[in-house]
Design an enzyme around this catalytic site. Structure first.
Site, mmCIF file in Angstrom:
data_model
loop_
_atom_site.group_PDB
_atom_site.id
_atom_site.type_symbol
_atom_site.label_atom_id
_atom_site.label_comp_id
_atom_site.label_asym_id
_atom_site.label_seq_id
_atom_site.Cartn_x
_atom_site.Cartn_y
_atom_site.Cartn_z
ATOM 1 C CG ASP A 23 -10.190 -1.515 3.922
ATOM 2 O OD1 ASP A 23 -9.848 -1.677 2.739
ATOM 3 O OD2 ASP A 23 -9.507 -1.878 4.892
ATOM 4 C CD GLN A 79 -3.284 -4.529 6.435
ATOM 5 O OE1 GLN A 79 -3.229 -3.482 5.790
ATOM 6 N NE2 GLN A 79 -3.677 -5.666 5.897
ATOM 7 C CE LYS A 106 -3.761 -2.565 2.022
ATOM 8 N NZ LYS A 106 -4.359 -3.083 3.245
#
Lengths: 316, 316
Positions: free
Chosen positions: A143, A120, A76
């Site tokens: 997300d 994460q 990322k």
């Protein structure tokens, strides 16, 4: 002793069998699709920087130092760098408290230079991931895992602010490969909150007839074989064999499973949930691992962050 | 001229065919199940009244005077009366504004004697139902249509405060009929936000392998025929014929469709989405219309309201 008629039939059957076996399924190249998307994002970032002096900003909250998580985060960071995004990371120790994670989230919620935030996953066992994800500002939930985003993805007639990246990447690959979705049978193997569920919901939004297969399903291979579009997201290496596939199916392999391989540089290599060498003989198109869905997931994360920044900055 | 072997095979086929046709599918009696549930709710209400002096309260917001809506509301009033709930209704004219509906909702949100609120759907076309439903206090959303409730129903590991009543009624009927759900194939016909979607999500929570068939689905009858458990919620009278059913399937008919019938009292009668007289010959169990899922939906609404009241009043 085979009678002539039966003999003829047997030959016909063999012909059908051979026409079903085609050794050159199209390989859906997720890496080059992702590169294309990143290039157009980079152009948008330049345009934004020139006209209003801002760039999109992505923040990641990383708890502990799991090897997988570290690898994903590194990807990322690199991707943000490539397209010109600002990147920020809050690293917290494995034994930190839920409150500390929520504090880090709140800081990013308030930070006007950050437009997308992600935690994460997976978080260490002792955390309530749902509670933490819902602290995240809905406008920065790139997300797409906030309960309201999932609810709005599920409910017909609503528009979620963000669509979870892997699901979005899968559909993007289908659309770019001119795969017809409307009315077709799609089977999603695996019902995780992160991949299976949102992919189901998104395929249904595109009017596929969708089924979800999971660990409790009886006869998964029979159900899989009904699929015109098969999405394998079970996290089980080589689960989907050639015999699980309908001839001509389009197969998206979301699995990224490390297996030992003394011959490769790090002692292991990555394989998918689909037995690739069997799939290419039956499917009409298939994504490889690595280089299929994975790079698209990262590209979709960048796209969601760009959208978030445009919305926040009222940049058209 | 049929050879002896073939003749034997033909007879066997006929036997199989006849064993598949069984003229006495169990009729799942939703009315008596609902009566049982209402009786136990009434006992709980008495207990609550005696020990803390309160009873559960349900409020309905009715916009316009659609015949169907009026009939549904009448059922709910009667049911509340039966079990000893307080009932309140806000009737608004068809041409009222969204603001007026939201005001009525806010009043009920604040009213401590009301524990469950529902907006009778469908709302007139000019309304944004999603916006209105989300004004409703999550703790009083006994229909379970709030985005957060749907999101929490979809996401594994979460618990929604309320499960939408028809979906909950369907599963309750399956459980009461000792139908095995885990690992079985379930097909839901229809993907409405009110029935199809929540029923899909709830069946999956019970570990069925679920598919949703909808207006765009190709070959719906083939997919339906794979179902061990079939839920018909398309709103199309007699859509599901005997040929759509796997022998021995369990069939839940959610459809309530009025059709003209000069011989019945009101000039019409109600039929389901399933052709009942064909289904009883193929299925192992089937719900009738009326008297199947319908009464269970109302019973589940009462159950959700009782739960809401217990939570609000901290009554164990």
């Amino acid at each position: 002793m085979i009678e002539p008629k039966r003999k003829q039939r047997k030959i016909l059957l063999l012909v059908n069998l051979f026409s079903a076996v085609n050794d050159n399924a199209r390989i859906i190249d997720g890496r080059s699709a992702a590169e294309e998307i990143k290039s157009s994002i980079a152009i948008e970032v330049s345009r934004m920087k020139e006209s209003i002096g801002n760039v999109p900003g992505l923040a990641v909250i990383l708890v502990g130092r799991g090897q997988d998580s570290l690898a994903y985060v590194r990807n990322k960071i690199m991707a943000c760098h490539e397209v010109g995004f600002k990147f920020s990371i809050a690293e917290l120790p494995e034994n930190c408290t839920e409150e500390e994670v929520c504090d880090a989230l709140s800081n990013y919620n308030k930070d006007a230079s950050i437009h997308g935030i992600l935690v994460q996953l997976p978080l260490p066992q002792h955390f309530d991931a749902g509670k933490i994800l819902n602290v995240l500002s809905l406008e920065k939930d790139v997300d797409g895992f906030h309960t309201l985003n999932i609810g709005n993805l599920a409910i017909q007639g609503r528009e979620p602010l963000f669509i979870p990246c892997t699901a979005k990447g899968c559909i993007e690959l289908l659309l770019r490969s001119d795969v017809e979705i409307v009315g077709k049978r799609a089977v999603v193997i695996g019902r995780s909150n992160i991949v299976g569920l949102p992919t189901f919901l998104l395929l249904q939004r595109h009017h596929a007839t969708v089924s979800i297969v999971h660990a409790y399903s009886e006869n998964p291979e029979i159900i899989a074989r009904e699929a015109d579009i098969l999405v394998a997201a079970a996290g089980v290496p080589n689960l989907v064999r050639g015999s699980w596939l309908k001839p001509g199916a389009v197969v998206l392999d979301v699995g990224i499973n490390p297996i030992e391989d003394p011959e490769s540089e790090h002692g292991y290599r990555l394989i998918g949930d689909v037995c690739f060498k069997e799939a290419v003989r039956i499917a009409s198109a298939v994504t490889p691992v690595p280089g299929g869905v994975g790079p698209m997931t990262v590209a979709m994360l960048l796209l969601n962050t760009l959208e978030a920044a445009k919305r926040a900055l009222h940049f058209p």
